[in-house]
Design a protein around this motif. Structure first.
Motif, mmCIF file in Angstrom:
data_model
loop_
_atom_site.group_PDB
_atom_site.id
_atom_site.type_symbol
_atom_site.label_atom_id
_atom_site.label_comp_id
_atom_site.label_asym_id
_atom_site.label_seq_id
_atom_site.Cartn_x
_atom_site.Cartn_y
_atom_site.Cartn_z
ATOM 1 N N PHE A 64 0.661 -1.184 0.008
ATOM 2 C CA PHE A 64 -0.100 0.118 0.080
ATOM 3 C C PHE A 64 0.919 1.258 0.101
ATOM 4 C CE2 PHE A 64 -2.667 -3.190 1.993
ATOM 5 C CZ PHE A 64 -3.759 -3.036 1.529
ATOM 6 N N THR A 65 0.417 2.383 -0.700
ATOM 7 C CA THR A 65 0.900 3.748 -0.522
ATOM 8 C C THR A 65 -0.119 4.418 0.317
ATOM 9 O OG1 THR A 65 2.057 3.670 -2.747
ATOM 10 C CG2 THR A 65 1.433 5.838 -1.753
ATOM 11 N N VAL A 66 0.349 4.980 1.560
ATOM 12 C CA VAL A 66 -0.611 5.458 2.486
ATOM 13 C C VAL A 66 -0.146 7.035 2.489
ATOM 14 C CG1 VAL A 66 -1.207 5.640 4.821
ATOM 15 C CG2 VAL A 66 -0.402 3.477 3.767
ATOM 16 N N LEU A 115 -10.712 1.797 0.108
ATOM 17 C CA LEU A 115 -9.774 2.432 0.894
ATOM 18 C C LEU A 115 -9.248 3.604 0.349
ATOM 19 C CD1 LEU A 115 -7.122 -0.454 1.877
ATOM 20 C CD2 LEU A 115 -9.000 0.410 3.218
ATOM 21 N N ASN A 116 -9.688 3.852 -1.170
ATOM 22 C CA ASN A 116 -9.317 5.239 -1.723
ATOM 23 C C ASN A 116 -10.059 6.291 -1.163
ATOM 24 O OD1 ASN A 116 -8.724 4.123 -5.089
ATOM 25 N ND2 ASN A 116 -7.295 4.159 -3.443
ATOM 26 N N ALA A 117 -10.977 6.457 -0.756
ATOM 27 C CA ALA A 117 -11.604 7.593 0.079
ATOM 28 C C ALA A 117 -10.973 7.967 1.457
ATOM 29 C CB ALA A 117 -13.143 7.337 0.364
ATOM 30 N N TRP A 118 -10.679 9.076 1.823
ATOM 31 C CA TRP A 118 -10.074 9.657 3.035
ATOM 32 C C TRP A 118 -11.129 9.169 4.118
ATOM 33 C CZ3 TRP A 118 -5.506 12.057 4.111
ATOM 34 C CH2 TRP A 118 -4.457 12.389 2.866
ATOM 35 N N ARG A 119 -10.293 8.950 5.283
ATOM 36 C CA ARG A 119 -11.081 8.678 6.538
ATOM 37 C C ARG A 119 -10.122 9.161 7.553
ATOM 38 N NH1 ARG A 119 -11.779 2.604 6.689
ATOM 39 N NH2 ARG A 119 -12.215 2.766 4.359
ATOM 40 N N CYS A 132 -3.839 0.349 -2.978
ATOM 41 C CA CYS A 132 -3.177 -0.793 -3.147
ATOM 42 C C CYS A 132 -2.371 -1.053 -4.528
ATOM 43 C CB CYS A 132 -3.965 -1.941 -2.987
ATOM 44 S SG CYS A 132 -3.325 -3.648 -2.919
ATOM 45 N N THR A 133 -1.128 -1.001 -4.361
ATOM 46 C CA THR A 133 -0.243 -1.204 -5.488
ATOM 47 C C THR A 133 0.075 -2.437 -6.023
ATOM 48 O OG1 THR A 133 1.707 -1.110 -4.201
ATOM 49 C CG2 THR A 133 0.774 0.959 -5.088
ATOM 50 N N GLY A 134 -0.339 -3.735 -5.223
ATOM 51 C CA GLY A 134 -0.133 -4.913 -5.720
ATOM 52 C C GLY A 134 -0.386 -6.010 -4.801
#
Length: 286
Positions: A64-66, A115-119, A132-134
């Motif tokens: 993941f890129t966070v 997970l793309n939406a800000w929380r 998620c990159t992989g």
């Protein structure tokens, strides 16, 4: 004369000053420049998590890129990355636990949708979003998951075939449970073979006797040639009851009722008692 002139001059100056003061008070004063809030800095890092599949012992490896923002201070002793990894793991595993390991190639789509939406967490102090990159899985675990899916499919198919065979056997048992009905059903399927009907009828009675553990009979109360009465076959009892008097049948049925009760067969005892009551009622009518 000079005094009058000075008074007039003073009045002119006073009036001019008042006019100037009134005009100056109506001119809008410029507003102070607005205070522009500085945007919060966005931090970014990458992390890899192991997430459970639908079979929890087999896990996905997901990268993941966070990205995250901080609006304030966390509690004493809390590390922002540990907080984020915990929250990310909880959100991601609610997705991955619904899928088998064999769909790892496409799982990133479902994860990004979640997970793309800000929380915001920790009472709005930390905000984050992840991409998620992989997703990958251990080849040995993948082979095991594929084998388990094949085994589950095989078991389900065998169970369905077993149920189908049982239903077929039940239908066949219902058909062959009464030899006359079975013979007529056969004749309805083969109306052009009426000459075979006696042989088929005999066969149906023979099958009924064998399947229901009775002596081979050609019809109700009729023994096949060469057979003997057997005290355990039930045929001799049928013949006796057919030719016996009402009092004899009642006596025999009452005796059977007592014997069945002592042998622990209340179901058979109840049937015999019912038949005995019927015999007594018919005797009273006669």
């Amino acid at each position: 004369m000079v005094i009058v002139f000075l008074i007039i001059l003073a009045l002119i100056v006073f009036v001019a000053w008042k006019v100037y003061q009134g005009w100056n008070s109506t001119v809008p004063q410029p507003l102070p420049p607005p205070v522009v809030a500085q945007p919060l800095p966005v931090h970014e890092y990458t992390v890899e998590l192991f997430l459970p599949s639908s079979l929890p012992s087999l896990k996905f490896g997901a990268r993941f890129t966070v990205k995250y923002l901080l609006k304030g201070e966390l509690r004493i002793g809390e590390d922002v990355r540990r907080v984020l990894e915990w929250e990310l793991h909880q959100a991601a595993q609610s997705v991955t636990s619904q899928f088998p390991l064999t769909v790892s190639r496409y799982l990133h789509l479902a994860l990004n949708d979640r997970l793309n939406a800000w929380r915001w967490v920790r009472e709005g102090v930390v905000g984050f979003q992840a991409e998620c990159t992989g997703v990958q899985a251990d080849p040995k675990d993948l082979a095991l998951a594929a084998e388990l899916e094949r085994a589950r499919f095989t078991l389900e198919m065998e169970a369905q075939l077993h149920d189908a065979r049982l239903r077929g056997a039940e239908r066949l048992g219902g058909l062959l449970g009464e030899p006359r009905t079975a013979a007529l059903w056969w004749f309805a399927q083969h109306p052009d073979r009426v000459e075979d009907l006696p042989r088929i009828t005999e066969l149906m009675y023979t099958l009924d006797a064998q399947l229901n553990h009775r002596g081979a009979v050609l019809g109700p109360g009729v023994l096949a040639v060469g057979d003997e009465f057997s005290p355990t076959s039930g045929t001799d009892l049928d013949v006796f009851l057919t030719g016996a008097k009402s009092e004899e049948r009642t006596l025999l049925l009452n005796t059977l009722t007592t014997a069945y009760e002592r042998l622990g067969r209340p179901d058979l005892a109840e049937r015999a008692r019912t038949l005995a009551d019927v015999e007594e009622d018919e005797a009273d009518v006669r």
